[in-house]
Design an enzyme around this catalytic site. Structure first.
Site, PDB file in Angstrom:
ATOM      1  N   ARG A  74      46.025  51.871  33.522  1.00 55.13           N
ATOM      2  CA  ARG A  74      44.699  50.755  34.388  1.00 55.13           C
ATOM      3  C   ARG A  74      44.238  51.623  35.401  1.00 55.13           C
ATOM      4  O   ARG A  74      42.989  51.178  35.780  1.00 55.13           O
ATOM      5  CB  ARG A  74      45.062  50.260  33.968  1.00 55.13           C
ATOM      6  CG  ARG A  74      43.908  48.762  34.822  1.00 55.13           C
ATOM      7  CD  ARG A  74      44.234  47.825  34.526  1.00 55.13           C
ATOM      8  NE  ARG A  74      43.941  46.005  35.536  1.00 55.13           N
ATOM      9  CZ  ARG A  74      44.360  45.355  35.656  1.00 55.13           C
ATOM     10  NH1 ARG A  74      45.050  44.549  35.491  1.00 55.13           N
ATOM     11  NH2 ARG A  74      43.472  44.540  36.308  1.00 55.13           N
TER      12      ARG A  74
ATOM     13  N   GLU B 272      35.219  45.704  48.425  1.00 54.93           N
ATOM     14  CA  GLU B 272      35.829  44.889  47.765  1.00 54.93           C
ATOM     15  C   GLU B 272      37.005  43.973  48.900  1.00 54.93           C
ATOM     16  O   GLU B 272      38.323  44.693  47.664  1.00 54.93           O
ATOM     17  CB  GLU B 272      35.648  44.268  46.370  1.00 54.93           C
ATOM     18  CG  GLU B 272      35.692  42.611  46.092  1.00 54.93           C
ATOM     19  CD  GLU B 272      35.595  42.509  44.627  1.00 54.93           C
ATOM     20  OE1 GLU B 272      34.954  43.158  43.714  1.00 54.93           O
ATOM     21  OE2 GLU B 272      36.494  42.432  44.336  1.00 54.93           O
TER      22      GLU B 272
ATOM     23  N   ASP C  89      44.334  45.725  40.923  1.00 58.06           N
ATOM     24  CA  ASP C  89      43.495  44.547  41.705  1.00 58.06           C
ATOM     25  C   ASP C  89      44.710  43.050  42.347  1.00 58.06           C
ATOM     26  O   ASP C  89      44.965  42.650  42.194  1.00 58.06           O
ATOM     27  CB  ASP C  89      43.763  43.130  40.107  1.00 58.06           C
ATOM     28  CG  ASP C  89      42.977  41.992  40.473  1.00 58.06           C
ATOM     29  OD1 ASP C  89      41.966  41.621  40.724  1.00 58.06           O
ATOM     30  OD2 ASP C  89      43.212  41.182  39.199  1.00 58.06           O
TER      31      ASP C  89
ATOM     32  N   GLU D 176      36.448  42.114  31.313  1.00 52.87           N
ATOM     33  CA  GLU D 176      37.088  41.079  31.430  1.00 52.87           C
ATOM     34  C   GLU D 176      36.686  40.134  30.667  1.00 52.87           C
ATOM     35  O   GLU D 176      36.231  39.581  31.017  1.00 52.87           O
ATOM     36  CB  GLU D 176      38.033  40.373  32.264  1.00 52.87           C
ATOM     37  CG  GLU D 176      39.029  41.358  33.677  1.00 52.87           C
ATOM     38  CD  GLU D 176      39.296  40.892  34.551  1.00 52.87           C
ATOM     39  OE1 GLU D 176      38.573  39.962  35.362  1.00 52.87           O
ATOM     40  OE2 GLU D 176      40.727  40.862  35.096  1.00 52.87           O
TER      41      GLU D 176
ATOM     42  N   LYS E  82      37.319  47.328  44.619  1.00 51.36           N
ATOM     43  CA  LYS E  82      38.035  47.022  45.064  1.00 51.36           C
ATOM     44  C   LYS E  82      39.203  48.322  45.877  1.00 51.36           C
ATOM     45  O   LYS E  82      39.592  49.439  46.017  1.00 51.36           O
ATOM     46  CB  LYS E  82      39.293  46.494  44.458  1.00 51.36           C
ATOM     47  CG  LYS E  82      38.544  45.340  42.992  1.00 51.36           C
ATOM     48  CD  LYS E  82      39.112  44.434  42.273  1.00 51.36           C
ATOM     49  CE  LYS E  82      38.729  42.970  42.293  1.00 51.36           C
ATOM     50  NZ  LYS E  82      39.484  42.129  40.894  1.00 51.36           N
TER      51      LYS E  82
ATOM     52  N   LYS F  33      29.415  41.880  36.941  1.00 53.35           N
ATOM     53  CA  LYS F  33      30.223  42.043  37.072  1.00 53.35           C
ATOM     54  C   LYS F  33      30.333  42.379  35.566  1.00 53.35           C
ATOM     55  O   LYS F  33      29.139  41.213  35.275  1.00 53.35           O
ATOM     56  CB  LYS F  33      31.994  40.661  36.813  1.00 53.35           C
ATOM     57  CG  LYS F  33      32.869  41.017  36.435  1.00 53.35           C
ATOM     58  CD  LYS F  33      33.867  39.917  36.942  1.00 53.35           C
ATOM     59  CE  LYS F  33      35.194  40.082  35.598  1.00 53.35           C
ATOM     60  NZ  LYS F  33      35.822  39.433  36.324  1.00 53.35           N
TER      61      LYS F  33
ATOM     62  N   GLU G 145      37.148  29.936  40.746  1.00 57.15           N
ATOM     63  CA  GLU G 145      38.366  30.529  40.245  1.00 57.15           C
ATOM     64  C   GLU G 145      39.048  31.607  41.291  1.00 57.15           C
ATOM     65  O   GLU G 145      38.895  32.342  42.570  1.00 57.15           O
ATOM     66  CB  GLU G 145      37.517  31.801  40.047  1.00 57.15           C
ATOM     67  CG  GLU G 145      38.408  32.679  38.962  1.00 57.15           C
ATOM     68  CD  GLU G 145      38.419  33.767  37.691  1.00 57.15           C
ATOM     69  OE1 GLU G 145      37.229  33.218  37.026  1.00 57.15           O
ATOM     70  OE2 GLU G 145      38.799  34.533  37.722  1.00 57.15           O
TER      71      GLU G 145
ATOM     72  N   GLU H  10      45.179  36.015  46.047  1.00 60.04           N
ATOM     73  CA  GLU H  10      45.371  34.787  44.622  1.00 60.04           C
ATOM     74  C   GLU H  10      46.712  35.557  44.416  1.00 60.04           C
ATOM     75  O   GLU H  10      48.071  35.336  43.441  1.00 60.04           O
ATOM     76  CB  GLU H  10      44.894  35.850  43.635  1.00 60.04           C
ATOM     77  CG  GLU H  10      44.770  35.858  42.209  1.00 60.04           C
ATOM     78  CD  GLU H  10      44.092  36.478  41.349  1.00 60.04           C
ATOM     79  OE1 GLU H  10      42.637  37.536  42.365  1.00 60.04           O
ATOM     80  OE2 GLU H  10      43.653  36.848  40.201  1.00 60.04           O
TER      81      GLU H  10
ATOM     82  N   HIS I 278      51.704  43.741  40.709  1.00 58.70           N
ATOM     83  CA  HIS I 278      51.851  43.075  39.563  1.00 58.70           C
ATOM     84  C   HIS I 278      52.918  42.045  38.319  1.00 58.70           C
ATOM     85  O   HIS I 278      52.683  42.383  36.876  1.00 58.70           O
ATOM     86  CB  HIS I 278      51.149  43.992  37.967  1.00 58.70           C
ATOM     87  CG  HIS I 278      50.183  42.939  36.797  1.00 58.70           C
ATOM     88  ND1 HIS I 278      50.348  41.805  36.114  1.00 58.70           N
ATOM     89  CD2 HIS I 278      48.679  42.933  37.765  1.00 58.70           C
ATOM     90  CE1 HIS I 278      48.944  41.316  35.586  1.00 58.70           C
ATOM     91  NE2 HIS I 278      48.620  42.545  35.765  1.00 58.70           N
TER      92      HIS I 278
END
Lengths: 697, 697
Positions: free
Chosen positions: B334, B385, B363, B289, B358, B285, B165, B391, B519
């Protein structure tokens, strides 16, 4: 040479010593025996190549590199042979070889590689290198070679997102995100490897095709790949999504008889040729497993294929249309589907169309009877589709050499035009004087260092190419070549490994699908056994659909009562397979539902024979391990350990298959494991639990 | 040396010359300058190592191999130093370094590498090699090093099926089908690379976790990996699926307060330790999600984590619980979710639990404000993290050096306990005297030859490890080390490449997310721009949720009117970011909805500034290309061409981002592209069509 440089070399050599397999069968390691090297000396004083053509330059460079490796000396490339004792690469229009054929012969003390085309010379160059890699004498060398099949092709099932459908060697070798600007050096290695075995075509994307490969953005990327492959004689094909006129063109339909749709394909085909003037053509999976196709609009496969052929008319390219189609019918027999849909269309296809047929009627099972379409289509060129990637044949953990399986199909007699009408003669076009011929193999290449995952999987790529060139070659000879070029030139080791390879496919069949059973693997991932699979999205994706085990017996009766599939074959073939008392045991359960207690030609009951074969398969994997162990001193240590580890996994998984199948079928036969075999050490439920693991997300 | 062997070496060296990047920063190529090599001569006469420990043996072998490469001579390994001029590896209980710390110093004419543990000696060994790789003098060497963070960890998002992933470098490096019997030599290279930068933990599977990793079948495989990594000081963690008691144990619930569930985890944890006695622990986790978690049963994150901690109590391992949670609420923000769910639990976690947060609240965006949890949890150890895999940062085609981004977060002051309360001090445990500390990086490793895809992506793995060890190192120093160890020791080239790297992140931000936007990437694949994305499975997976463009302006007002997210920070931080006139422009639109015409500190309107930054980003990529071109003679040709090709793609895609964003936002601002900038050569619809390609199957 300075001392400093020498030290540098020493270090580099220590790093490079372990063979990572990336050079495939072109590793050109030094011939150890000085005598043999000296024997080549009088024939390798220079390389003469007069023309400036790109392919000839590649041929001469390959020869120079190969000789430097094999003989440890740098051979000069000159324009004209002014002396004897060299190798002359020569393009000569000559009537006695085909366009891609070549001759190698001695003339005026030189070895001449001659062909009508530069590509033919390149093929001859690899042949000459192979002769040295396999220890042949060059004195009085005299070879004439012509490929038996015109289009010798790899089919990549590589997706745009970098995954490979049924790929077991890393991710896709095509780096779409990097193209067109970054050319991965591996593309060149890929081209060399293919040219060395005569492969001259490649379709670069999955037959479950994304439309994106037809966008300008991607055509630019494909062009970059085509430009790398072209001088190696390899043409690029694209797998197309039949719905593209809607998806990309914004049309309301993809009906092949709609003028706008036809125009869209005409325009798109012209556009492709602006990027790739020698574009190979389209490969199409239509109305199969959910893919769109002409039947969505009430049209036939011929309507669809001919529309694309029309678009291709101004160009040299062709249309390859797959016959792998089957509808979900719990009362039907998938065995008959391709034949049933295509037989009425024989004669209806445009001359630019080749219909590509899988070797067997189901789907690349470890052993299938030849597809009944072979021999039954006098007016349509049929291409062969073999699967090199081992979807059902051990993926990347079982050692399974496929040449004997390919040969078994090719050498089978269809009796379509009387005795001798082998599948091979259908494929090479000789049986019906077809205008074109095709052998395709679903590639097993990926991004792994060694391209194919299991080191021995390389041999299946090699064998496919060799058989596409000449299907009369023996499996043993091909194995012998590959072993010497790739693994070892030790004669005793070569013989042992050849023996391993030749035994490997029968052994695999023995512990997975003995006696003509089929399609009992784990759902969707197709890994490991799952004979109890009874529910799936389609009935013909289960296992019980195929093995039909019940209290009476095992096997799919295709002799007329349940299915009349056997009647698709010639009377002679029907006779061979139609009588359960005479049908070869390897094919028995493909055609007959045989009672558990029925005595077979071996003297054992079906149940006992089934158990004996499952058990023997496991024992034989143990024997493969012992034989491999005995080759240790002759093999690169990294490759030796790699194969050794995988054989150990193979043994564990052979036991898994055996236990799953005898425990499961035992619930139907109600018979004990025959003595002196020891019953499995675990229960069916335990095996089922093990299999479930591979379905956990 | 025989002539034959020399020829062999010559050939091998020609094959090995191109650097495929597989050796990462441990390539140990010969130091070209004889003078420098000679300078190391008096310190490298022997390697002395008295103990027989496996890790010390690895250290001495690494040193021998490294010196052979760097100096071109084989150094003898002896048991005791009987002379001076050598290197002594020594485990000595000494109070002045931590368990994993080490000292390097000169004693009796020898260089001594000393630590309390063998692992510390191994770290020191790599430090000494690094000193030579980067041209440092060894005379009077004196180094004392202690890691600032205890658990320095990679998180692999690798799936059981071989995909990764958010992986952009081939498939998974973990070959589950081959394990436990085949040990890929790459596992050893992986261990060496990690040990060389002090990484001491790795979670081997995706946090979107398959239960199969907890089956006996897979524990046997994981054990085989753990056995390889152990002597390099690396502990293995497993990401677990919270529903495992149901999936694997057949229980009716996974409620963390259910006694049977607790027993299942206790038993499973014991079972794991039978395979891996020094098991690192669990990474979880949960309720994020779609993943299962304790909230499915009305329990809290603390309930879930503490249940696992209880199971771990008899052992040394820990539980790492991720704080990356957010519910789909179109009217919420969020930004606040992790804080809101976890803040009430501060103090409720078992001492064996670390909460992994994170770096930013959304994200892994190219630039985020630090996560408001940092500093707000005095009673809970918070781990960092970071995402090493890119990504949202160019994946494998854009050159983006991440150390400056990591440092920007670590160096930011939370003011939690007054000035100087940096994020780094939260992470290393010093701010609240935490009993444990953790820095995790989501790995960018894959099966590609060079591990990471883009050659420069290696530098982010390297930089992450170096910063986890010592977050006070400068980005420039880390880049300088990596360049010299990996690419070139030419000083001018090193400086140019260092400049490229240091500029790369600001440039990437400029053409993708300037002024604190976030984003806006292509849906699901997260590749390329898609600022117009307005519909998705969840509102907080769209782009418009984040940028909030309208006729008035751009940006997410988090100052209290729409969302009060800014109030989660200390008053000092609120002051810094809360006033749109003073907020640093890099963070402006994270916190404010700014009118298009508002004049910024640069003297330009928001709209003009936005355009200028997008345009400048593209121009700067052109400059990176020019600088790279000027390093050509100092770089391995294959790597040079590789990077050159990718920079060309980067330029094309920077233009894509620029055009997509200025054309799209222009529809809201209704303002023209400011002069002297040239408006895009394509329309918004054309760009949208281009983006659509990447959504075609």
């Amino acid at each position: 040479m300075t001392k400093q440089f020498l030290l540098f070399l020493l270090f580099i050599s220590s790093l490079a010593f372990a063979d990572d397999g990336s050079r495939l069968w072109l590793n050109y390691v030094l011939i150890k025996e000085a005598k043999q090297r000296e024997g080549y000396g009088p024939f390798t004083k220079f390389i003469a190549v007069s023309s400036e053509g790109q392919t000839l330059k590649i041929a001469s460079n390959e020869l120079q590199m190969g000789l430097q490796g094999l003989l440890g000396k740098k051979i000069t490339i000159v324009k004209t042979a002014t002396a004897s004792g060299g190798i002359v690469l020569s393009v000569n229009k000559s009537a006695d070889v085909s366009e891609e054929g070549y001759k190698i012969y001695t003339e005026k003390g030189n070895i001449v590689i001659s062909s009508n085309t530069e590509t033919g010379v390149l093929y001859g160059t690899f042949e000459l290198l192979r002769a040295m890699q396999t220890g042949k004498s060059l004195a009085n060398i005299s070879i004439t070679e012509n490929p038996k099949v015109k289009i010798r092709m790899l089919n990549h099932w590589d997706n745009a997102n970098g995954t490979v459908e049924r790929g077991y060697a890393g991710s896709s070798m095509w780096k779409w995100n990097e193209l067109p600007y970054r050319i991965d050096p591996r593309y060149v290695m890929y081209a060399r490897a293919n040219a060395s075995i005569g492969i001259n075509a490649t379709s670069i994307n999955n037959v479950n095709a994304s439309s994106r490969f037809l966008t300008a953005e991607y055509l630019e990327k494909i062009k970059a790949v085509a430009d790398v492959l072209r001088p190696y004689g390899i043409k690029v094909f694209i797998s197309v999504n039949f719905r593209s006129p809607r998806t990309l063109g914004g049309l309301k339909t993809s009906d092949p008889l709609d003028p706008e749709v036809r125009k869209w394909w005409n325009d798109k085909t012209k556009e492709i040729h602006q990027y790739i003037p020698d574009f190979g053509g389209y490969l199409v999976k239509a109305n199969s497993e959910g893919e769109p196709g002409p039947q969505d609009y009430g049209r036939t496969h011929a309507d669809g294929a001919n529309m694309l052929a029309e678009a291709m008319r101004p160009f040299s390219g062709i249309v390859i249309w797959r016959a792998f189609v089957y509808n979900a019918d719990p009362n039907g027999d998938r065995f008959k589907e391709g034949y049933a849909q295509f037989k009425p269309l024989d004669g209806a296809f445009d001359p630019k169309v080749i219909v590509q047929v899988k070797n067997g009627p189901i789907d690349f099972m470890p052993r299938e009877p030849f597809h009944p379409m072979f021999g039954a289509f006098p007016k349509t060129p049929l291409g062969m589709e073999f699967q090199i990637t081992q979807e059902y044949l051990g993926q990347s953990t079982h050692l399974t050499y496929l040449a004997p399986m390919f040969k078994e199909c090719l050498d089978t007699d269809t009796y379509a035009k009387g005795q001798g009408s082998t599948v091979a003669k259908v494929i090479d076009g000789s049986l019906y004087n077809a205008s074109n011929s095709l052998m395709a193999g679903v590639a097993n290449t990926g991004s792994d260092d060694n391209w194919c995952g299991h080191p021995f999987n390389q041999s299946n790529w090699y064998a496919f190419g060799r058989l596409a060139w000449d299907h009369t070659l023996s499996s043993e000879q091909i194995a012998s070549e590959w072993i010497q070029m790739t693994l070892t030139r030790s004669k005793p080791a070569e013989q042992k490994i050849n023996d391993i390879m030749m035994r490997s496919h029968p052994i695999y069949v023995s512990y997975t699908y003995p006696l003509g059973t089929a399609h009992m693997m784990g759902e969707s991932h197709h890994y490991g056994p799952e004979p109890w699979l009874a529910k799936s999205a389609r009935p013909d994706w289960t296992s019980v659909y195929y093995h039909r085990a019940d209290s009476v017996g095992l096997g799919f009766d295709r002799t007329g009562k349940l299915s009349n599939a056997l009647q698709l074959y010639s009377p002679e073939v029907q006779k061979k397979w139609g009588n359960p008392d005479q049908c070869p045991l390897d094919y028995l359960l493909w055609f007959h539902h045989v009672p558990w207690g029925k005595k077979l030609s071996t003297g054992r009951s079906l149940w006992d024979e089934l158990c004996v074969r499952y058990y023997d398969g496991v024992v034989q994997v143990g024997n493969l391990q012992k034989t491999w162990e005995s080759t240790k001193t002759a093999i690169d240590p990294e490759i030796f350990e790699n194969v050794k580890g995988r054989l150990k996994i193979q043994e564990k998984e052979a036991l898994w298959w055996r236990d799953a199948c005898v425990l499961y079928f035992g619930e139907y036969s109600k018979m004990p494991i025959p003595k002196p075999l020891t019953p499995p050490q675990r229960t069916l439920n335990e095996v089922k639990k093990l299999v479930e693991i591979y379905h956990l997300r």
